[in-house]
Design an enzyme around this catalytic site. Structure first.
Site, PDB file in Angstrom:
ATOM      1  N   TYR A 240       0.828  -1.212   0.000  1.00  0.00           N
ATOM      2  CA  TYR A 240       0.000   0.000   0.000  1.00  0.00           C
ATOM      3  C   TYR A 240       0.861   1.260   0.000  1.00  0.00           C
ATOM      4  O   TYR A 240       0.369   2.345  -0.286  1.00  0.00           O
ATOM      5  CB  TYR A 240      -0.919   0.044   1.223  1.00  0.00           C
ATOM      6  CG  TYR A 240      -1.898  -1.087   1.340  1.00  0.00           C
ATOM      7  CD1 TYR A 240      -2.163  -1.950   0.270  1.00  0.00           C
ATOM      8  CD2 TYR A 240      -2.571  -1.327   2.538  1.00  0.00           C
ATOM      9  CE1 TYR A 240      -3.054  -3.001   0.402  1.00  0.00           C
ATOM     10  CE2 TYR A 240      -3.471  -2.374   2.673  1.00  0.00           C
ATOM     11  CZ  TYR A 240      -3.702  -3.209   1.608  1.00  0.00           C
ATOM     12  OH  TYR A 240      -4.590  -4.247   1.748  1.00  0.00           O
TER      13      TYR A 240
ATOM     14  N   HIS B 257       1.076 -11.433   2.176  1.00  0.00           N
ATOM     15  CA  HIS B 257      -0.012 -10.742   1.471  1.00  0.00           C
ATOM     16  C   HIS B 257      -0.684 -11.597   0.398  1.00  0.00           C
ATOM     17  O   HIS B 257      -1.906 -11.577   0.255  1.00  0.00           O
ATOM     18  CB  HIS B 257       0.525  -9.451   0.844  1.00  0.00           C
ATOM     19  CG  HIS B 257      -0.521  -8.421   0.602  1.00  0.00           C
ATOM     20  ND1 HIS B 257      -0.242  -7.091   0.459  1.00  0.00           N
ATOM     21  CD2 HIS B 257      -1.870  -8.507   0.476  1.00  0.00           C
ATOM     22  CE1 HIS B 257      -1.359  -6.405   0.260  1.00  0.00           C
ATOM     23  NE2 HIS B 257      -2.359  -7.250   0.263  1.00  0.00           N
TER      24      HIS B 257
END
Length: 255
Positions: A57, A118
């Site tokens: 992110y 992730h």
């Protein structure tokens, strides 16, 4: 604040806030990082203590800055971050360590409550090698719990069967357009807490109207109805909103 106890014994708030577009120009996922902490601080004022970010992110530092700017002690927060399933992060032990240290530095903290892989990739043994490095950080107390994200039954099962420390969480896509029941149920069966990213996505206009009618009976919004359903079936939720009023509604789904 309602919590669920992870298989490590620590408590995870069942409602958190996603952050993947926070601190970015035009609230665009790919936007330039502008360091704006206002939305995170608004969420904190609304009662959020559970925040979800990731190396991918690019805004771990924004969350870290917001926590420093708040009037709350670090111990009041439950912070999740994620290491990418990319070769530069799983190539060897040092690559994994570099990723963990990168997160710690960006978040400006000496520990992370929950750290996830992730995304899986097509080599289960490499995934397990990354996992074992993360286990070593749990041993040191730097990572309080570890888990996975976007793992299917085969991938999660491989880690469960071959790990020393069982995954605490499996964060997966789950919303009215795709409840993802099979992996949610599989996770629950193996005492791995399922967590829904994007829990308010995938709602058609017709579905939203139906949910709105249900909500009217209980003085709830359609979003609160969806979040309550997820929580009732054992799924932790991390909705995200840039609007403070909706942040409050999502946080207080059960009032």
């Amino acid at each position: 604040m309602e919590t669920v106890t992870l298989n490590t014994g620590i408590k995870l708030p069942i409602v958190g806030s996603g952050t993947n577009t926070f601190g970015k120009v035009d609230n665009n996922y790919m936007g330039e990082i502008n360091g704006d902490t206002s939305e995170i601080l608004a969420a904190i004022r609304s009662g959020y203590r559970h925040f979800d970010t990731a190396i991918s992110y690019r805004n771990e530092s924004v969350l870290g800055k917001a926590l420093q700017e708040s009037d709350k002690d670090r111990s009041e927060f439950f912070i999740t971050s994620k290491i990418p399933g990319k070769e530069e992060y799983y190539a060897d032990e040092e690559a994994v360590k570099k990723g963990v240290e990168q997160s710690l530095k960006a978040l400006d903290t000496d520990y992370i409550d929950l750290y996830l892989i992730h995304h899986p990739w097509d080599n289960l043994d490499q995934i397990l090698s990354m996992w074992r490095v993360l286990e070593s950080y749990v041993d040191k107390g730097t990572l309080k719990a570890i888990g996975v994200s976007n793992f299917n039954e085969t991938e999660l099962g491989y880690i469960i069967e071959n790990s020393r420390i069982k995954p605490a969480v499996n964060q997966v896509e789950s919303h009215p357009g795709n409840w993802n029941d099979e992996i949610v149920n599989y996770s629950l069966e193996h005492q791995v807490v399922p967590e829904a990213w994007g829990p308010l996505k995938g709602v058609s206009d017709d579905a939203q109207e139906t949910l709105r009618k249900i909500g009217e009976k209980y003085n709830k919004t359609w979003a609160q109805v969806v979040l309550r359903y997820q929580i009732e079936r054992g799924v932790v939720v991390i909705p995200k909103s840039h609007n403070q009023e909706r942040q409050k509604q999502n946080r207080f789904y059960n009032i």
